[in-house]
Every structure is written in structure tokens, then in C-alpha cells.
Write a protein that holds these residues in place. Structure first.
Motif, PDB file in Angstrom:
ATOM      1  N   GLY A 226       5.420   3.649   7.733  1.00 38.08           N
ATOM      2  CA  GLY A 226       7.218   3.314   7.489  1.00 38.08           C
ATOM      3  C   GLY A 226       7.233   3.425   6.669  1.00 38.08           C
ATOM      4  N   GLY A 227       7.947   4.963   6.580  1.00 35.09           N
ATOM      5  CA  GLY A 227       8.074   6.024   5.298  1.00 35.09           C
ATOM      6  C   GLY A 227       9.635   5.383   4.486  1.00 35.09           C
ATOM      7  N   SER A 228       9.299   5.142   3.713  1.00 28.78           N
ATOM      8  CA  SER A 228      10.852   5.076   2.191  1.00 28.78           C
ATOM      9  C   SER A 228      11.624   4.067   3.077  1.00 28.78           C
ATOM     10  N   GLY A 229      12.616   4.878   2.801  1.00 32.44           N
ATOM     11  CA  GLY A 229      14.295   4.540   2.412  1.00 32.44           C
ATOM     12  C   GLY A 229      14.457   4.012   4.696  1.00 32.44           C
TER      13      GLY A 229
ATOM     14  N   PRO B  70       1.881   9.848   1.409  1.00 34.72           N
ATOM     15  CA  PRO B  70       0.937  10.691   0.312  1.00 34.72           C
ATOM     16  C   PRO B  70       0.588  11.696   0.482  1.00 34.72           C
ATOM     17  N   GLU B  71       1.287  12.528   0.868  1.00 33.92           N
ATOM     18  CA  GLU B  71       1.756  14.396   0.462  1.00 33.92           C
ATOM     19  C   GLU B  71       2.155  13.770  -0.144  1.00 33.92           C
ATOM     20  N   GLY B  72       3.694  13.837  -0.451  1.00 36.05           N
ATOM     21  CA  GLY B  72       4.872  13.699  -1.229  1.00 36.05           C
ATOM     22  C   GLY B  72       4.536  12.992  -2.695  1.00 36.05           C
ATOM     23  N   CYS B  73       3.474  12.011  -2.437  1.00 35.87           N
ATOM     24  CA  CYS B  73       3.176  11.796  -3.630  1.00 35.87           C
ATOM     25  C   CYS B  73       2.199  12.324  -4.419  1.00 35.87           C
ATOM     26  N   ALA B  74       1.125  12.884  -4.256  1.00 38.94           N
ATOM     27  CA  ALA B  74       0.505  14.102  -4.373  1.00 38.94           C
ATOM     28  C   ALA B  74       0.097  15.211  -5.142  1.00 38.94           C
ATOM     29  N   SER B  75       1.919  15.676  -4.361  1.00 39.28           N
ATOM     30  CA  SER B  75       2.927  16.761  -5.038  1.00 39.28           C
ATOM     31  C   SER B  75       2.885  16.470  -6.138  1.00 39.28           C
ATOM     32  N   ILE B  76       4.090  15.695  -6.314  1.00 38.16           N
ATOM     33  CA  ILE B  76       5.001  15.153  -7.211  1.00 38.16           C
ATOM     34  C   ILE B  76       3.849  14.759  -8.862  1.00 38.16           C
TER      35      ILE B  76
ATOM     36  N   ALA C 143      -3.745  10.017  -3.235  1.00 35.53           N
ATOM     37  CA  ALA C 143      -2.668   9.080  -3.329  1.00 35.53           C
ATOM     38  C   ALA C 143      -2.811   8.241  -2.543  1.00 35.53           C
ATOM     39  N   ALA C 144      -3.170   8.329  -1.123  1.00 35.90           N
ATOM     40  CA  ALA C 144      -3.063   7.465  -0.156  1.00 35.90           C
ATOM     41  C   ALA C 144      -4.130   4.833  -0.696  1.00 35.90           C
ATOM     42  N   ASP C 145      -4.771   5.866  -1.802  1.00 32.88           N
ATOM     43  CA  ASP C 145      -5.234   4.567  -2.409  1.00 32.88           C
ATOM     44  C   ASP C 145      -4.470   4.258  -3.543  1.00 32.88           C
ATOM     45  N   SER C 146      -3.830   4.586  -3.882  1.00 29.76           N
ATOM     46  CA  SER C 146      -2.769   4.254  -4.931  1.00 29.76           C
ATOM     47  C   SER C 146      -1.454   3.763  -4.258  1.00 29.76           C
ATOM     48  N   LEU C 147      -0.767   4.028  -3.443  1.00 24.11           N
ATOM     49  CA  LEU C 147      -0.181   3.488  -2.656  1.00 24.11           C
ATOM     50  C   LEU C 147       0.118   1.912  -1.961  1.00 24.11           C
ATOM     51  N   LYS C 148      -1.227   1.633  -1.661  1.00 24.89           N
ATOM     52  CA  LYS C 148      -1.403   1.014  -1.441  1.00 24.89           C
ATOM     53  C   LYS C 148      -0.501   0.213   0.067  1.00 24.89           C
ATOM     54  N   LEU C 149      -0.842   0.981   1.180  1.00 27.38           N
ATOM     55  CA  LEU C 149       0.612   1.605   2.510  1.00 27.38           C
ATOM     56  C   LEU C 149      -0.353   0.420   3.309  1.00 27.38           C
ATOM     57  N   THR C 150      -1.177  -0.307   3.618  1.00 26.25           N
ATOM     58  CA  THR C 150      -2.104  -0.189   4.292  1.00 26.25           C
ATOM     59  C   THR C 150      -1.018  -1.818   4.853  1.00 26.25           C
ATOM     60  N   ALA C 151      -1.741  -2.192   5.868  1.00 30.32           N
ATOM     61  CA  ALA C 151      -0.964  -3.943   6.424  1.00 30.32           C
ATOM     62  C   ALA C 151      -1.386  -5.039   5.305  1.00 30.32           C
ATOM     63  N   ALA C 152      -3.375  -4.602   4.429  1.00 26.31           N
ATOM     64  CA  ALA C 152      -3.329  -5.589   4.230  1.00 26.31           C
ATOM     65  C   ALA C 152      -2.527  -5.501   3.160  1.00 26.31           C
ATOM     66  N   TYR C 153      -2.017  -4.901   2.839  1.00 30.13           N
ATOM     67  CA  TYR C 153      -1.481  -4.586   1.111  1.00 30.13           C
ATOM     68  C   TYR C 153      -0.427  -4.997   1.501  1.00 30.13           C
TER      69      TYR C 153
ATOM     70  N   ARG D 266      -7.567   7.875   5.912  1.00 32.36           N
ATOM     71  CA  ARG D 266      -7.931   6.983   8.051  1.00 32.36           C
ATOM     72  C   ARG D 266      -6.855   6.685   8.369  1.00 32.36           C
ATOM     73  N   LYS D 267      -6.115   5.097   7.627  1.00 34.66           N
ATOM     74  CA  LYS D 267      -5.918   4.206   8.699  1.00 34.66           C
ATOM     75  C   LYS D 267      -3.901   5.349   8.744  1.00 34.66           C
ATOM     76  N   CYS D 268      -3.890   6.223   7.611  1.00 36.67           N
ATOM     77  CA  CYS D 268      -2.202   7.108   7.857  1.00 36.67           C
ATOM     78  C   CYS D 268      -3.143   7.980   9.085  1.00 36.67           C
ATOM     79  N   GLN D 269      -4.009   8.353   9.054  1.00 39.58           N
ATOM     80  CA  GLN D 269      -4.167   9.260   9.838  1.00 39.58           C
ATOM     81  C   GLN D 269      -4.750   8.631  12.015  1.00 39.58           C
ATOM     82  N   VAL D 270      -4.598   7.338  11.674  1.00 33.63           N
ATOM     83  CA  VAL D 270      -4.536   6.806  13.270  1.00 33.63           C
ATOM     84  C   VAL D 270      -3.316   6.473  12.887  1.00 33.63           C
ATOM     85  N   ALA D 271      -1.921   6.111  12.296  1.00 33.55           N
ATOM     86  CA  ALA D 271      -0.601   6.159  12.344  1.00 33.55           C
ATOM     87  C   ALA D 271      -0.019   7.018  12.516  1.00 33.55           C
ATOM     88  N   ARG D 272      -0.741   8.171  12.405  1.00 30.89           N
ATOM     89  CA  ARG D 272      -0.065   9.451  12.650  1.00 30.89           C
ATOM     90  C   ARG D 272      -0.908  10.110  14.041  1.00 30.89           C
ATOM     91  N   HIS D 273      -1.556   9.465  15.192  1.00 29.67           N
ATOM     92  CA  HIS D 273      -2.694   9.961  15.922  1.00 29.67           C
ATOM     93  C   HIS D 273      -1.367  10.549  16.823  1.00 29.67           C
TER      94      HIS D 273
END
Length: 333
Positions: free
Chosen positions: A199-202, A226-232, A243-253, A58-65
Motif C-alpha cells: 500500500g504505497g502512498s497516495g 523503505p528504499e525511498g525513505c532511506a534514499s531521502i 527505514a522499514a522499522d521507522s515507517l510503522k508500515l506493518t498491519a499491526a502498526y 521481512r514483512k515488506c519482502q513477503v508483501a512483494r513476494h
């Protein structure tokens, strides 16, 4: 206001309140103040509950609002006398990266960031914030200019990642990103970065090698989408929420892992609900950081920045041994 899927109950309540007010505008004799006020309070309470403990997806969704503020919005809200500088003096001007000289409370600074656009036409023109090599080379040109004149550099990161197209690869995408990282590591002026959306990758890291790195509370920072991670890894892009849960992509992490320095709280419901409030918070952080970093010499700024990023991801021998001791199969071998 555009609503995300999980905000649909909120959309219904706020819609009813607006309908009441619209009826009152058409019929001035109607008194709907009490009912509308009650709906407003109900909506405010629901908004608070919806944004407590948001999942990473859901934080991904807000970041892409679609209404989330981007680089241009923050430049307009934060700076005065902004003078855009274009082109990499080599191939072209990439509109996915914008930047120039501006003033913050009268202080000259160099501001650079990814820009996604805010409607279909501008998003296509900006390539949805995915920079090509010429975008990163433009950023290098502006940062070297800032270094020459002693201007602090402020970067605003918001990109799904660097553009992976054929032309971009032919013109040296990976080399451009690598050189950006190298140049930022060598600058002798303060660098402050804000991850304001994705904040996507390189593509993000190329503008984020800074003395101070901050993330807005509902932004994300990750090695892959998350979409790329899930696809691969899962062979199914629809499992992006897992995938979003596993990537530790939030500000808190990111804060916990030491990738960023601070988390910037957003207005209730996200930055898009009050860009002025969010911009005021960011401005305060920039002024605080510049006051602190302004007391440090150029050589010390460069060394501190270098050591800061060099220390990320180090695995000590003790940790490695501990991991081995907890693996019976490995010990048996």
C-alpha cells in the motif's frame, strides 16, 4: 515455490523432501514415505518459527513476494460473472488498474484494484501496478457507475505507489489521485478496501477511502517505500531495512494508529502458499461487512466515511501542551 532470503533453510528441507518423492516416482519399489513425512514435519515447524515475529523489513519482502496473489487472482477466486470495464473515457486504458462488475454469492458488486502482473511480460504491461492518471480516472468512472446503480464497491490495493513518470505528471497525476479521494468520500454505497500487498502512498490511498479498511497480515501500508525513505533521509537506499522499522508500515502498526479496521490473518507462510484459503477468509470478511453496512443509509455511510478519515492524525491541544512541557529547552525560551 520461490523462496525469500530468510526462507533459505526452509528451501533446503522442502527440496530434500521433493527429491525423495521424485526418486520414488522413478523407482516405485522405493519406500520413502516415512523419511519424506519427517522432512515435511520439520519444514512445517520451521515455517511456523520463521513467521513468528517477522521484522517490518521481512514483512515488506513477503508483501512483494513474486508469487503473492494479486488483484486478478482474487477476482478469479472470489467472484463470478466478472465483466471487466476499460478506459477512462478521456485518454486511455491503464492496465495497472483493473475493475468491473461481478457477483459475490449472487450479489452484484463493483470490484476495482491494482494489478502488478505475474510474469515479466504482464508486469511490464501492468507497469508493475503503478497507475497513471488514466488508471485513477477509470476507477472514478467505475465508482460513479456503482453509486448510480447502488452497487457496493470493493477495492484491492497493491501498488508501490502512483507512477511518477513525466507523462503521468503532465496529465495531472496528483489531481487524479485527489479527485479519487474526493469521489470516494462522497459515494453513498458501502466501500470495503483490502490492502493485499503493498500500500504505497497516495497511489494506494486513492483506492482506500472506505467504510471498512482491512490489511492482510503480511501486507504493508506506508507514505513511502523503505528504499525511498532511506534514499531521502539517510542518503543510502541500502538502509531500507532500517527505514522499514521507522515507517510503522506493518498491519499491526496501522491498526494501532487507527488507519485500518482489521488485520486479516494469512495462511502459514503467506497468501502465496494457499490463495484459496486466503480468498475464503477475505470472502467471509466481505460478506460480514456488507451485512453490517447494508443496514445503513447512503447518507449515513457517506458521513461515517468522511468522519472516519477526518479524525485521523488529529493532535489535541492537551497532547501538544504535554509535549511542550516535556521539552525543557522550549520551556526555557
Amino acid at each position: 515455490t520461490q523462496y525469500l532470503d530468510f526462507e533459505k533453510p526452509l528451501a533446503e528441507i522442502e527440496g530434500k523432501a521433493e527429491e525423495l518423492r521424485a526418486m520414488a516416482r522413478e523407482n516405485p519399489e522405493m519406500d520413502v514415505a516415512k523419511e519424506a513425512s519427517a522432512l515435511d514435519k520439520k519444514a512445517a515447524d520451521l515455517l511456523t518459527s520463521l513467521y513468528v515475529g517477522l521484522t517490518p523489513w521481512r514483512k515488506c519482502q513477503v508483501a512483494r513476494h513474486p508469487q503473492r496473489p494479486h488483484c486478478k487472482d482474487y477476482i478469479d477466486a472470489l467472484f463470478t460473472e466478472y465483466t471487466p470495464l476499460a478506459g477512462d473515457r478521456n485518454f486511455a486504458d491503464d492496465h495497472a488498474v483493473m475493475g468491473g462488475i461481478a457477483r459475490l454469492n449472487g450479489m452484484p458488486v463493483m470490484v476495482i484494484g491494482h494489478e502488478k502482473g505475474d510474469d515479466t511480460k504482464s508486469r511490464i504491461a501492468r507497469n508493475f501496478g503503478m497507475a497513471r492518471p488514466e488508471g485513477y480516472r477509470k476507477a472514478i468512472r467505475l465508482m460513479e457507475l456503482a453509486n448510480r446503480f447502488g452497487l457496493p464497491v470493493i477495492t484491492l490495493v497493491d501498488t508501490p505507489g502512483a507512477y511518477p513518470g513525466k507523462g503521468a505528471e503532465e496529465r495531472g497525476q496528483s489531481e487524479a489521485i485527489a479527485k479519487n479521494i474526493m469521489v470516494m468520500a462522497r459515494l453513498k454505497v458501502p466501500i470495503i478496501t483490502f490492502v493485499v500487498g503493498e500500500g504505497g502512498s497516495g497511489g494506494a490511498l486513492a483506492l482506500a477511502v472506505a467504510n471498512k479498511v482491512h490489511m492482510l497480515a503480511y501486507s504493508i501500508y506506508s507514505v513511502i517505500s523503505p528504499e525511498g525513505c532511506a534514499s531521502i533521509l539517510m542518503k543510502d537506499g541500502s538502509k531500507a531495512n532500517i527505514a522499514a522499522d521507522s515507517l510503522k508500515l506493518t498491519a499491526a502498526y496501522s491498526k494501532k494508529l487507527g488507519v485500518i479496521d482489521d488485520i486479516i490473518e494469512e495462511p502459514k507462510g503467506g497468501a502465496h502458499r494457499s490463495i484459496d484459503t486466503c480468498a475464503d477468509i477475505i470472502k467471509g470478511v466481505i460478506l460480514r461487512d456488507l451485512k453490517e453496512l447494508g443496514k445503513i443509509s447512503g447518507d449515513e455511510l457517506r458521513e461515517a466515511r468522511y468522519q472516519k478519515f477526518l479524525a485521523m492524525g488529529i493532535v489535541t491541544e492537551g497532547v501538544a501542551k504535554s509535549a511542550a512541557s516535556n521539552n525543557p529547552a522550549k520551556n526555557k525560551k
